[in-house]
Motif scaffolding. Structure first.
Motif, PDB file in Angstrom:
ATOM      1  N   ALA A  86      -1.862  12.622  62.751  1.00  0.00           N
ATOM      2  CA  ALA A  86      -1.373  13.975  63.036  1.00  0.00           C
ATOM      3  C   ALA A  86       0.146  14.022  63.171  1.00  0.00           C
ATOM      4  CB  ALA A  86      -2.044  14.516  64.294  1.00  0.00           C
ATOM      5  N   TYR A  87       0.850  13.487  62.187  1.00  0.00           N
ATOM      6  CA  TYR A  87       2.313  13.515  62.230  1.00  0.00           C
ATOM      7  C   TYR A  87       2.843  14.934  62.084  1.00  0.00           C
ATOM      8  CZ  TYR A  87       7.127  12.959  60.572  1.00  0.00           C
ATOM      9  OH  TYR A  87       8.480  13.084  60.389  1.00  0.00           O
ATOM     10  N   GLY A  88       2.334  15.688  61.112  1.00  0.00           N
ATOM     11  CA  GLY A  88       2.732  17.083  60.990  1.00  0.00           C
ATOM     12  C   GLY A  88       3.765  17.382  59.941  1.00  0.00           C
ATOM     13  N   ALA A  89       4.038  16.449  59.040  1.00  0.00           N
ATOM     14  CA  ALA A  89       4.973  16.699  57.935  1.00  0.00           C
ATOM     15  C   ALA A  89       4.533  15.878  56.741  1.00  0.00           C
ATOM     16  CB  ALA A  89       6.404  16.337  58.331  1.00  0.00           C
ATOM     17  N   LEU A  90       4.782  16.410  55.537  1.00  0.00           N
ATOM     18  CA  LEU A  90       4.437  15.693  54.317  1.00  0.00           C
ATOM     19  C   LEU A  90       5.453  14.590  54.061  1.00  0.00           C
ATOM     20  CD1 LEU A  90       3.430  18.644  51.954  1.00  0.00           C
ATOM     21  CD2 LEU A  90       1.920  17.069  53.184  1.00  0.00           C
ATOM     22  N   LEU A  91       4.963  13.422  53.694  1.00  0.00           N
ATOM     23  CA  LEU A  91       5.827  12.267  53.471  1.00  0.00           C
ATOM     24  C   LEU A  91       6.226  12.190  52.000  1.00  0.00           C
ATOM     25  CD1 LEU A  91       3.696   9.854  55.621  1.00  0.00           C
ATOM     26  CD2 LEU A  91       6.035  10.571  56.157  1.00  0.00           C
ATOM     27  N   PRO A  92       7.514  12.054  51.720  1.00  0.00           N
ATOM     28  CA  PRO A  92       7.952  11.953  50.317  1.00  0.00           C
ATOM     29  C   PRO A  92       7.617  10.575  49.756  1.00  0.00           C
ATOM     30  CG  PRO A  92       9.811  11.627  51.774  1.00  0.00           C
ATOM     31  CD  PRO A  92       8.646  11.983  52.655  1.00  0.00           C
ATOM     32  N   GLN A  93       7.597  10.480  48.426  1.00  0.00           N
ATOM     33  CA  GLN A  93       7.285   9.201  47.793  1.00  0.00           C
ATOM     34  C   GLN A  93       8.289   8.132  48.184  1.00  0.00           C
ATOM     35  OE1 GLN A  93       4.415   8.928  45.906  1.00  0.00           O
ATOM     36  NE2 GLN A  93       4.823   6.747  46.171  1.00  0.00           N
ATOM     37  N   SER A  94       9.535   8.547  48.413  1.00  0.00           N
ATOM     38  CA  SER A  94      10.575   7.575  48.797  1.00  0.00           C
ATOM     39  C   SER A  94      10.240   6.903  50.129  1.00  0.00           C
ATOM     40  CB  SER A  94      11.936   8.269  48.904  1.00  0.00           C
ATOM     41  OG  SER A  94      11.875   9.388  49.773  1.00  0.00           O
ATOM     42  N   ALA A  95       9.529   7.612  51.012  1.00  0.00           N
ATOM     43  CA  ALA A  95       9.091   7.000  52.269  1.00  0.00           C
ATOM     44  C   ALA A  95       7.798   6.216  52.066  1.00  0.00           C
ATOM     45  CB  ALA A  95       8.889   8.069  53.329  1.00  0.00           C
ATOM     46  N   LEU A  96       6.896   6.740  51.234  1.00  0.00           N
ATOM     47  CA  LEU A  96       5.617   6.065  51.004  1.00  0.00           C
ATOM     48  C   LEU A  96       5.811   4.685  50.387  1.00  0.00           C
ATOM     49  CD1 LEU A  96       3.432   9.004  49.583  1.00  0.00           C
ATOM     50  CD2 LEU A  96       3.474   8.119  51.922  1.00  0.00           C
ATOM     51  N   ASP A  97       6.881   4.514  49.626  1.00  0.00           N
ATOM     52  CA  ASP A  97       7.108   3.256  48.911  1.00  0.00           C
ATOM     53  C   ASP A  97       7.679   2.142  49.802  1.00  0.00           C
ATOM     54  OD1 ASP A  97       6.209   4.395  46.568  1.00  0.00           O
ATOM     55  OD2 ASP A  97       8.220   4.928  45.852  1.00  0.00           O
ATOM     56  N   ILE A  98       8.105   2.456  51.018  1.00  0.00           N
ATOM     57  CA  ILE A  98       8.813   1.454  51.828  1.00  0.00           C
ATOM     58  C   ILE A  98       7.891   0.369  52.399  1.00  0.00           C
ATOM     59  CG2 ILE A  98      10.167   1.118  53.946  1.00  0.00           C
ATOM     60  CD1 ILE A  98      11.605   3.751  53.269  1.00  0.00           C
ATOM     61  N   PRO A  99       6.818   0.699  53.130  1.00  0.00           N
ATOM     62  CA  PRO A  99       5.981  -0.384  53.685  1.00  0.00           C
ATOM     63  C   PRO A  99       5.173  -1.072  52.578  1.00  0.00           C
ATOM     64  CG  PRO A  99       5.019   1.745  54.206  1.00  0.00           C
ATOM     65  CD  PRO A  99       6.350   2.029  53.580  1.00  0.00           C
ATOM     66  N   SER A 100       5.095  -2.382  52.658  1.00  0.00           N
ATOM     67  CA  SER A 100       4.434  -3.133  51.593  1.00  0.00           C
ATOM     68  C   SER A 100       2.945  -2.833  51.503  1.00  0.00           C
ATOM     69  CB  SER A 100       4.643  -4.637  51.814  1.00  0.00           C
ATOM     70  OG  SER A 100       4.139  -5.035  53.090  1.00  0.00           O
ATOM     71  N   ARG A 101       2.320  -2.485  52.622  1.00  0.00           N
ATOM     72  CA  ARG A 101       0.887  -2.181  52.633  1.00  0.00           C
ATOM     73  C   ARG A 101       0.606  -0.680  52.768  1.00  0.00           C
ATOM     74  NH1 ARG A 101      -2.404  -6.893  53.711  1.00  0.00           N
ATOM     75  NH2 ARG A 101      -1.129  -8.732  54.109  1.00  0.00           N
ATOM     76  N   GLY A 102       1.637   0.117  52.602  1.00  0.00           N
ATOM     77  CA  GLY A 102       1.462   1.565  52.555  1.00  0.00           C
ATOM     78  C   GLY A 102       1.352   2.246  53.913  1.00  0.00           C
ATOM     79  N   TRP A 103       1.053   3.525  53.849  1.00  0.00           N
ATOM     80  CA  TRP A 103       0.843   4.366  55.035  1.00  0.00           C
ATOM     81  C   TRP A 103      -0.656   4.646  55.151  1.00  0.00           C
ATOM     82  CZ3 TRP A 103       5.025   6.996  57.818  1.00  0.00           C
ATOM     83  CH2 TRP A 103       6.298   6.673  57.342  1.00  0.00           C
ATOM     84  N   VAL A 104      -1.212   4.374  56.320  1.00  0.00           N
ATOM     85  CA  VAL A 104      -2.644   4.551  56.545  1.00  0.00           C
ATOM     86  C   VAL A 104      -2.852   5.703  57.517  1.00  0.00           C
ATOM     87  CG1 VAL A 104      -4.775   3.495  57.375  1.00  0.00           C
ATOM     88  CG2 VAL A 104      -3.111   2.127  56.090  1.00  0.00           C
ATOM     89  N   ASN A 105      -3.547   6.730  57.052  1.00  0.00           N
ATOM     90  CA  ASN A 105      -3.727   7.933  57.869  1.00  0.00           C
ATOM     91  C   ASN A 105      -5.104   7.965  58.528  1.00  0.00           C
ATOM     92  OD1 ASN A 105      -2.814  10.513  58.825  1.00  0.00           O
ATOM     93  ND2 ASN A 105      -4.235  11.474  57.393  1.00  0.00           N
ATOM     94  N   LEU A 106      -5.132   8.426  59.779  1.00  0.00           N
ATOM     95  CA  LEU A 106      -6.385   8.726  60.478  1.00  0.00           C
ATOM     96  C   LEU A 106      -6.597  10.232  60.403  1.00  0.00           C
ATOM     97  CD1 LEU A 106      -8.786   8.071  62.357  1.00  0.00           C
ATOM     98  CD2 LEU A 106      -7.205   8.316  64.294  1.00  0.00           C
ATOM     99  N   HIS A 107      -7.639  10.643  59.695  1.00  0.00           N
ATOM    100  CA  HIS A 107      -7.927  12.063  59.481  1.00  0.00           C
ATOM    101  C   HIS A 107      -9.234  12.400  60.177  1.00  0.00           C
ATOM    102  CE1 HIS A 107      -7.656  15.906  57.351  1.00  0.00           C
ATOM    103  NE2 HIS A 107      -8.958  15.799  57.095  1.00  0.00           N
ATOM    104  N   PHE A 108      -9.279  13.554  60.847  1.00  0.00           N
ATOM    105  CA  PHE A 108     -10.430  13.886  61.681  1.00  0.00           C
ATOM    106  C   PHE A 108     -11.506  14.667  60.926  1.00  0.00           C
ATOM    107  CE2 PHE A 108      -6.985  13.382  64.923  1.00  0.00           C
ATOM    108  CZ  PHE A 108      -7.463  12.181  65.424  1.00  0.00           C
ATOM    109  N   SER A 109     -11.999  14.065  59.852  1.00  0.00           N
ATOM    110  CA  SER A 109     -13.192  14.534  59.146  1.00  0.00           C
ATOM    111  C   SER A 109     -13.697  13.366  58.313  1.00  0.00           C
ATOM    112  CB  SER A 109     -12.894  15.738  58.243  1.00  0.00           C
ATOM    113  OG  SER A 109     -12.245  15.322  57.050  1.00  0.00           O
ATOM    114  N   VAL A 110     -14.886  13.512  57.771  1.00  0.00           N
ATOM    115  CA  VAL A 110     -15.394  12.519  56.825  1.00  0.00           C
ATOM    116  C   VAL A 110     -15.000  12.999  55.431  1.00  0.00           C
ATOM    117  CG1 VAL A 110     -17.425  11.320  55.945  1.00  0.00           C
ATOM    118  CG2 VAL A 110     -17.300  11.923  58.369  1.00  0.00           C
ATOM    119  N   LEU A 111     -13.939  12.438  54.912  1.00  0.00           N
ATOM    120  CA  LEU A 111     -13.438  12.863  53.612  1.00  0.00           C
ATOM    121  C   LEU A 111     -14.441  12.554  52.502  1.00  0.00           C
ATOM    122  CD1 LEU A 111      -9.725  11.704  54.029  1.00  0.00           C
ATOM    123  CD2 LEU A 111     -10.555  14.073  53.954  1.00  0.00           C
ATOM    124  N   PRO A 112     -14.517  13.433  51.476  1.00  0.00           N
ATOM    125  CA  PRO A 112     -13.524  14.462  51.106  1.00  0.00           C
ATOM    126  C   PRO A 112     -13.723  15.831  51.758  1.00  0.00           C
ATOM    127  CG  PRO A 112     -15.159  14.321  49.399  1.00  0.00           C
ATOM    128  CD  PRO A 112     -15.523  13.254  50.399  1.00  0.00           C
TER     129      PRO A 112
END
Length: 365
Positions: A86-112
């Protein structure tokens, strides 16, 4: 792993606490900037920022996560993975590319199911029996990344979105830690989401929270619970108190209601023309309860909050407006599309002619 956690509201606190107690290293925390709150518009840090300070973590508060200083600092921290709740802002690709194992989100539903900002509220509004939480790898498309893990949680008949979110936040924090452990161990791989069963849960607005009393009672019950605590279910009430002779209206905030089955009341559609039917939006006040007609059976109001006043039980609110116990619109009164109409008092049980104080004319709009 070396982590940078991103989150903002109270629902993200269990995840931050769980990460701080895990085998991983929390190198920094990203949250939304301080924001004005209350009537005084005093600047206040987010719940996550306050907990991060308490735990001694560096806190980053970019207005937008594509700002150069933020991206530079994130690169210098060099996280292996960035968990998000629940960060509350969309992450740009330039930020998504930084961590070697990516960004892992906890979402409060059973996706999709229920992609978007308000999955818990929409699950309650829809009347789902079961929801849950999902950890997934963030990609550019909203909540569409491949899934690491899920859990399920039953939705109870009296759950508000706040009740349900509190349980999911605790269970989801454990799911996040297990996911990160498995990513580090190499014992999990992200699985693409199914292409069917996709639904969306946009943020609810105050307009979405306004009650339409012509709806069936079970839908009103879901709406009020789904909008509690945010954005807060409400109705507009006409007190008829204006000194100019014009209608005086105001909002009345509503907390969960209950169906009035067994209370000796029926809807006007179910009653006879001279019977005790209660048309949609109309009130009936007993000594310890306030009922409102709906498109089906009446509902019993729980707590309410008039504008500028405190939250209170509905019977206390009715007494403050001098709505007499037993008051309701006479059955002969023609139906009104405006909802609540003036109420009258029941006859005295002893047969006397002295009338109680007149009930105040009210109308839900």
């Amino acid at each position: 792993m070396r982590l940078v956690f991103a989150g903002t509201p109270a629902a993200a606190l269990p995840t931050l606490r769980a990460l701080a107690a895990s085998r991983h290293e929390v190198a920094a925390v990203v949250t939304r900037p301080d924001a004005p709150v209350g009537r005084g518009k005093k600047m206040q840090s987010s719940p996550v920022a306050e907990l991060a300070a308490e735990l001694g973590f560096e806190t980053l508060k970019p207005v937008r996560p594509n700002e150069g200083w933020f991206l530079d600092r994130l690169r210098s921290i060099a996280p292996d993975c960035c968990p998000v709740t629940a960060y509350g802002a969309l992450l740009p690709q330039s930020a998504l590319d930084i961590p070697s194992r990516g960004w892992v989100n906890l979402h409060f539903s059973v996706l999709p199911a229920w992609r978007g900002a308000a999955p818990v509220q929409h699950a309650v509004l829809r009347g789902d029996d079961i929801t849950g939480a999902t950890t997934f790898l963030i990609v550019k498309e909203l909540d569409a990344g491949p899934v690491f893990g899920t859990l399920t949680e039953p939705i109870r008949p009296t759950d508000t979105s706040g009740d349900l979110l509190a349980r999911l936040a605790l269970a989801g924090a454990e799911l996040m830690v297990r996911t990160l452990d498995a990513i580090e161990d190499g014992s999990v791989r992200a699985v693409p989401q199914p292409t069917d069963g996709v639904s969306f849960a946009p943020k609810l607005t105050p307009a979405d929270a306004r009650v339409d009393w012509k709806l069936p009672a079970h839908l009103i019950d879901r709406q009020v619970r789904g909008c509690t605590p945010d954005p807060g279910a409400w109705t507009e009430i006409d007190t008829g108190r204006s000194d100019t002779g014009q209608s005086d209206t105001g909002r009345l905030k509503l907390w969960p209601v209950s169906l009035a089955a067994g209370a000796g009341l029926v809807s006007r559609a179910e009653g006879t023309s001279g019977g005790p039917g209660l048309p949609a939006g109309e009130l009936r006040v007993d000594r310890n309860a306030v009922y409102v007609g709906t498109g089906t059976v009446p509902v019993r109001l729980g707590d309410v909050q008039p504008q500028g006043k405190r939250r209170m039980p509905a019977p206390d609110w009715a007494r403050g407006l001098r709505i007499s116990p037993g008051g309701m619109t006479p059955p002969a009164t023609p139906p009104s599309t405006e909802g609540l109409r003036p109420t009258v008092a029941s006859p005295r049980e002893d047969g006397g002619n002295t009338s109680p104080p007149p009930a105040l004319g009210l109308r839900f709009r």
